[in-house]
Design an enzyme around this catalytic site. Structure first.
Site, PDB file in Angstrom:
ATOM      1  NE  ARG A  96      -6.683   1.236  11.208  1.00 17.33           N
ATOM      2  CZ  ARG A  96      -5.861   1.219  10.157  1.00 17.33           C
ATOM      3  NH1 ARG A  96      -4.391   1.586  11.178  1.00 17.33           N
ATOM      4  NH2 ARG A  96      -5.471  -0.687  10.482  1.00 17.33           N
ATOM      5  CE1 TYR A 141      12.376  31.746  -1.106  1.00 15.55           C
ATOM      6  CE2 TYR A 141      12.671  29.458  -0.536  1.00 15.55           C
ATOM      7  CZ  TYR A 141      11.977  30.482  -1.196  1.00 15.55           C
ATOM      8  OH  TYR A 141      12.160  30.177  -2.950  1.00 15.55           O
ATOM      9  CG  MET A 189       7.979  23.620  -3.760  1.00 14.45           C
ATOM     10  SD  MET A 189       7.470  24.492  -4.731  1.00 14.45           S
ATOM     11  CE  MET A 189       6.200  25.403  -3.398  1.00 14.45           C
ATOM     12  CE  LYS A 239      -0.259  -0.226   4.811  1.00 13.98           C
ATOM     13  NZ  LYS A 239      -1.188  -0.452   6.039  1.00 13.98           N
TER      14      LYS A 239
HETATM   15  C1  LIG Z   1      -0.279  -1.901   6.843  1.00 12.82           C
HETATM   16  C2  LIG Z   1      -1.237  -3.121   7.548  1.00 12.82           C
HETATM   17  C3  LIG Z   1      -0.570  -4.174   7.502  1.00 12.82           C
HETATM   18  C4  LIG Z   1       1.243  -3.899   7.696  1.00 12.82           C
HETATM   19  O1  LIG Z   1       1.858  -3.453   9.149  1.00 12.82           O
HETATM   20  P1  LIG Z   1       3.460  -3.085   9.100  1.00 12.82           P
HETATM   21  O2  LIG Z   1       3.061  -2.743  10.604  1.00 12.82           O
HETATM   22  O3  LIG Z   1       3.742  -2.330   7.732  1.00 12.82           O
HETATM   23  O4  LIG Z   1       4.351  -4.920   9.286  1.00 12.82           O
HETATM   24  C5  LIG Z   1      -0.691  -5.520   7.976  1.00 12.82           C
HETATM   25  N1  LIG Z   1      -2.432  -5.829   7.919  1.00 12.82           N
HETATM   26  C6  LIG Z   1      -2.382  -4.054   7.708  1.00 12.82           C
HETATM   27  C7  LIG Z   1      -4.804  -4.023   7.870  1.00 12.82           C
HETATM   28  C8  LIG Z   1      -2.296  -2.974   7.830  1.00 12.82           C
HETATM   29  O5  LIG Z   1      -3.115  -1.389   7.419  1.00 12.82           O
END
Ligand SMILES: *Cc1c(COP(=O)(O)O)cnc(C)c1O
Length: 333
Positions: A116, A241, A288, A33
């Site tokens: 969550r 800056y 930047m 992700k």
């Molecule tokens: C991001 C995520 C992971 C991975 O977590 P790490 O701490 O990076 O290993 C696993 N499960 C879910 C649901 C996540 O959102």
């Protein structure tokens, strides 16, 4: 432009370490992700497949579409469930079940204490009924731990809650169950897990207190910048800056092509300057597109350890890396 080096050997080393714990490459889902934690989605998908992994985790369906060809199965954490042979979708709420397309593969996420996402343990029965009514194909039951990387027993409390959930669902269903992220995988044995969802550990980091450091992991990503121009500063001249940095002596400085526009944090260039991997403090404010260093080298390494760099910037490795823009060039070494 600034560029990123991806160390393939280190990535494979980390994956091998976790494979030793799970006993199989098939029970590791690489978490890709957010542009593979800043490493580059397609690149890391390709390397993961080359290593022999068959499963991945992403946030959206559009991420999954870009990497489908590399994996047998992809779990999507936060998108509307659709019918797709190679994708399963986490159901984060009863609402998600109602929105899902008939025939989609789904994995029910239960809330075991993080509060969550996920449905509560009391809602499981209702959820299963809805899943059946909607003609969804249930393939998994999952949860996420809130404190796996902290020195406490909370992880065990959540695991107990998850066992309860598993106990109430799996006897009559042939589905996989999974709850391990990197920190959990480092703390607990993995050989009996159907699947671990491996994120930060694959990229070389553990945010666990050092007493837990059970595996030697190696950072995969390093950030580099290229020289734009060089100039001589006389003692007392000020740079950048606000003229925040004053030369304490005559010195030769160069501008490098990295800035907050690339996702490099500007925030604490005010109090303590960030010190690069090669020991050079950033002089004055981050612009930047530029930073200034006392160097004439053509290329400099800004950081090669996101854990320590993150600490220096008041954040965690995850944030530092995911902020790096997708259009920074990634090269595999
Ligand atoms: C991001 C995520 C992971 C991975 O977590 P790490 O701490 O990076 O290993 C696993 N499960 C879910 C649901 C996540 O959102």
């Amino acid at each position: 432009m600034a560029f990123i080096k991806i160390n393939k050997e280190n990535f494979f080393h980390n994956l091998s370490q976790f494979t030793k714990k799970t006993g199989s490459k098939n029970s590791i889902a690489i978490v890709l992700k957010d542009n593979a934690y800043g490493h580059g989605l397609e690149l890391m998908a390709k390397l993961s497949a080359e290593f022999g992994l068959t499963q991945a985790v992403v946030r959206t369906y559009s991420e999954a579409e870009k990497i489908k060809k590399y994996f047998k199965q992809i779990l999507i954490l936060g998108d509307k469930a659709l019918e797709d042979d190679s994708c399963s979708f986490a159901l984060n709420s009863l609402e998600d079940i109602k929105k899902a397309q008939i025939g989609s593969m789904v994995e029910l996420k239960v809330d075991t204490g993080m509060h969550r996402n996920g449905i509560s343990i009391d809602e499981i029965e209702e959820a299963l009924k809805l899943i059946e009514e909607k003609e969804l194909m249930l393939v998994g039951l999952m949860t996420h731990n809130r404190s796996a990387d902290e020195l406490s027993s909370e992880l065990f409390w959540q695991q107990k809650n998850f066992e309860k959930a598993v106990g109430s669902v799996t006897p009559n269903k042939n589905i996989r169950t999974h709850s391990f992220n990197s920190a959990t995988s480092l703390r607990l044995p993995c050989e009996n897990e159907d699947l671990i969802r491996l994120g930060i550990g694959a990229y070389g980091y553990s945010e666990l207190p050092t007493i837990y450091d059970t595996l030697k992991l190696k950072p995969v990503l390093s950030l580099w910048a290229k020289k734009v121009s060089t100039r001589e500063l006389k003692k007392g001249e000020r740079v950048g800056y606000g003229g925040q940095f004053t030369a304490p002596k005559n010195m030769t400085v160069s501008t490098y092509d990295l800035g907050y526009g690339d996702g490099w944090m500007r925030s604490n260039s005010f109090e303590q300057p960030f010190v690069t991997a090669e020991g050079l403090p950033l002089l004055g404010r981050v612009s930047m597109d530029y930073v200034i260093l006392e160097s004439t080298k053509d290329e400099v390494c800004i950081f090669n350890d996101a854990l320590s760099a993150g600490k220096a910037l008041g954040t965690i490795s995850y944030e530092l890396m995911t902020q790096l823009h997708a259009d920074i060039k990634r090269v595999v070494i």
